[in-house]
Design an enzyme around this catalytic site. Structure first.
Site, PDB file in Angstrom:
ATOM      1  N   THR A  52      33.022 -14.663  33.965  1.00  0.00           N
ATOM      2  CA  THR A  52      32.733 -14.385  35.396  1.00  0.00           C
ATOM      3  C   THR A  52      32.970 -15.748  36.275  1.00  0.00           C
ATOM      4  OG1 THR A  52      31.356 -12.694  34.768  1.00  0.00           O
ATOM      5  CG2 THR A  52      31.242 -13.306  36.793  1.00  0.00           C
TER       6      THR A  52
ATOM      7  N   ASN B   7      26.025  -7.325  36.972  1.00  0.00           N
ATOM      8  CA  ASN B   7      25.317  -6.659  35.685  1.00  0.00           C
ATOM      9  C   ASN B   7      26.195  -7.137  34.542  1.00  0.00           C
ATOM     10  OD1 ASN B   7      22.837  -5.319  36.417  1.00  0.00           O
ATOM     11  ND2 ASN B   7      24.768  -4.566  37.989  1.00  0.00           N
ATOM     12  N   GLU B   8      26.054  -8.551  33.699  1.00  0.00           N
ATOM     13  CA  GLU B   8      26.968  -8.977  32.697  1.00  0.00           C
ATOM     14  C   GLU B   8      26.372  -8.201  31.583  1.00  0.00           C
ATOM     15  OE1 GLU B   8      29.356 -10.653  33.427  1.00  0.00           O
ATOM     16  OE2 GLU B   8      28.977 -12.425  34.843  1.00  0.00           O
ATOM     17  N   PRO B   9      27.442  -8.431  30.383  1.00  0.00           N
ATOM     18  CA  PRO B   9      27.252  -7.518  29.121  1.00  0.00           C
ATOM     19  C   PRO B   9      25.783  -7.778  28.591  1.00  0.00           C
ATOM     20  CG  PRO B   9      29.254  -8.734  29.126  1.00  0.00           C
ATOM     21  CD  PRO B   9      28.927  -9.255  30.428  1.00  0.00           C
TER      22      PRO B   9
END
Length: 637
Positions: A188, A169-171
């Site tokens: 990442t 769950n990235e920014p």
């Protein structure tokens, strides 16, 4: 501070933790912490078994949970912990990704856990990186619904990325997001470079459980290890909730604990500046840490700090103990001044009362342990040069071959040269054929690994000869833990420790220098340091060890804080240039090195900047103005 358990406690309810919004427990080591996390999971499995209910676990991959899984396997084999009633859901998987690829999380989980316990295969759920693009959306919905069908997750184990991602769950991820496909953040992908032998091989997409899925778990434990995670840990625990740091959503979860080692916790207010949140026991180290912090905060050198500066910044108790700012400033100034020396091996015929090293024996036997075949010159090239020039018997011991860090293109170049010199060489033919036909992340053949190791070895000789070190004083240990052909290494073994013990006992050094930098992106430094510590434990009863001092340097990724430095070795502009030239001999590590970390600068540039910044920090504290400084911390064993 070591805690006896990791049970949940509400955050921010006490003065010491008033800046914190997530409960966290700090341990001296990740090993100790991992054992307690594994015990909590085991207790949950057993309780659910007694109730005849499935135990639904959400599991993570990466380096953080490996020791947890090792302990669960041990408990299964030695204590009879049964996984028969366990159902698992993994957080994520790269996309696309063949489950048989050694980089897949399917492979990771089976290698570290599932192949070693009695879990039913049908109870293992890992996102499928091979599902077609047309079926992907429905597949994610089905994965989410299957978790819900079990009543949600009883326990979710997490790591944290440097972007603040949990799972993938990235920014920008939404608080209520479910299982879905996602595009990976560049940071990442950079962090995964080591595992994939280059960023070009890292997938750009992944399948991940959502923030909402994770937050619905009844219990969440997040693992945070190492200095590289300290910044994001602080933002997550003390910052405001933000989609730009997805892990901050855990602040609203009713039963979350962050389990940290000392380095990962180092930026938390109660750790970095404890005088701001509680009454302190003012040890000498804490005094220096506090005064250095105050100097940096006020942009004043030590000797210009005033009583008001101390009182205005939560340090009145320190003044009460010390008397006046003037007295304290002089004391701390002298303490920092006494770390500076141009004689890292000790100055002959000099009073060494306030010097970092002993004056006798005048000529010392020295071992410089270098995890890779370039860490010696990168991290302490100026000190290395100074020790040789000042007549000490210097030995350098390269702990690993470093072969995995040589690119295929570099190896092919040398193989083709060898072929041109020896047209009938079958070995050259074999290596060239392998390199030209290899696919994906195929493990190097033994012949290729040997060639890559020889490339690193010849570069090391080039650098040590340039510094004037005899070849007889250069030792290649080739510790077995490293020789897997992959980024994943074996555990430290007696064979590794025996090799380390043997060279120390043979040379009987008065000084040992070793890499204390644990922020390298592939973990080799930590294993090499552990091998030294284990060897020292074995040998400390020997008479010659009474005269042996150990100095830790840091590498290209991180530097000691000023208050941690016990010996600071200044370098002149000429020595900085000489160090640069020594680094240049490691040609295979220039111009696009494979394990760059998140810093795009070449090693020689970043280390010169680091040495310059260390010198500038000393100058800002009111000390002499040098071009560059290499820093060391003494390790007491």
């Amino acid at each position: 501070m070591i805690k006896e358990d990791i049970g949940f406690r509400e955050a921010g309810k006490f003065e010491e933790t008033r800046f914190e919004k997530i409960h966290n427990v700090i341990f001296e080591s990740s090993q100790e912490a991992s054992l307690l996390v594994a015990r909590e999971i085991a207790n949950l499995i057993q309780r659910k078994s007694e109730l005849n209910e499935p135990c639904v676990l959400g599991l993570a991959t990466g380096s953080s949970p490996i020791k947890v899984y090792e302990e669960l396997v041990r408990m299964h084999k030695e204590e009879g912990l049964s996984f028969a009633g366990v159902v698992t859901f993994n957080l994520d998987e790269y996309y696309p990704m063949d489950k048989n690829d050694i980089q897949s999380y399917y492979h990771f989980m089976h290698e570290h856990l599932f192949n070693h316990v009695n879990i039913h295969p049908e109870n293992i759920n890992i996102p499928d990186g091979q599902v077609s693009a047309e079926e992907l959306q429905q597949y994610c919905i089905d994965y989410e619904m299957k978790i819900i069908s079990y009543g949600g997750l009883d326990f979710q184990l997490l790591g944290i990325g440097r972007t603040g991602h949990i799972g993938f769950n990235e920014p920008g991820s939404h608080v209520n997001s479910g299982t879905r496909s996602i595009t990976l953040d560049h940071i990442t992908r950079v962090d995964a470079t080591a595992s994939f032998l280059g960023i070009d091989n890292v997938p750009r997409k992944a399948i991940t459980m959502g923030i909402g899925t994770v937050r619905n778990a009844k219990r969440i434990v997040l693992l945070g290890w190492g200095i590289s995670k300290a910044g994001i840990i602080k933002k997550t625990i003390e910052g405001e909730i933000s989609s730009q740091v997805p892990a901050t959503y855990l602040q609203e979860h009713h039963n979350t604990t962050f389990v940290l080692d000392t380095e990962a916790s180092s930026e938390l207010t109660r750790v970095k500046t404890p005088w701001l949140v509680k009454s302190c026991v003012w040890t000498d180290e804490l005094k220096l840490k506090a005064v250095a912090w105050l100097s940096e905060l006020t942009k004043k050198p030590f000797l210009k700090l005033t009583d008001k500066d101390y009182n205005d910044n939560g340090m009145s108790s320190l003044l009460t103990e010390e008397g006046t700012a003037y007295d304290l400033n002089i004391k701390m100034f002298n303490k920092m001044q006494q770390t500076i020396t141009g004689w890292p091996g000790g100055k002959p015929n000099a009073d060494d009362t306030y010097r970092p090293e002993r004056s006798v024996p005048e000529k010392k036997r020295v071992i410089i342990f270098s995890p890779h075949p370039d860490d010696d010159v990168i991290s302490m090239g100026g000190t290395f040069d100074r020790l040789i020039e000042q007549g000490h018997e210097v030995h350098v011991a390269y702990q690993t071959s470093g072969n995995i860090a040589v690119s295929n293109e570099e190896a092919l170049k040398f193989a083709e040269i060898s072929k041109a010199l020896h047209p009938d060489s079958r070995m050259s033919d074999k290596i060239i054929e392998f390199l030209q036909n290899r696919t994906g992340n195929e493990i190097d053949s033994l012949e290729v690994r040997k060639l890559k190791g020889l490339i690193r070895r010849s570069e090391s000789f080039g650098a040590t000869r340039y510094l004037g070190l005899p070849d007889s004083n250069v030792h290649f240990l080739d510790l077995p833990f490293y020789e897997t052909g992959t980024v994943k290494k074996n555990n430290l073994s007696d064979a590794d420790i025996d090799i380390m013990s043997d060279i120390i006992e043979r040379i009987k050094p008065h000084q040992i220098y070793a890499a204390g930098d644990l922020a390298d992106p592939h973990g080799t430094h930590k294993v090499c340091l552990d091998s030294l510590f284990e060897a020292l434990k074995r040998l400390k009863h020997k008479d010659f060890m009474n005269d042996c001092w150990v100095w830790l340097y840091r590498g290209a990724w991180h530097e000691w804080e000023s208050y941690q430095i016990d010996m600071a070795v200044p370098m002149s502009p000429d020595q900085v240039l000489k160090k640069r030239h020594a680094i240049f001999y490691h040609q295979s590590q220039k111009d696009g090195v494979m394990f760059q970390g998140d810093d795009s600068r070449e090693f020689w540039v970043r280390v010169e900047d680091r040495n310059r910044l260390t010198a500038e920090k000393y100058h800002s504290l009111g000390l002499a103005d040098y071009s560059a400084i290499e820093a060391f911390k003494r390790y007491h064993f």
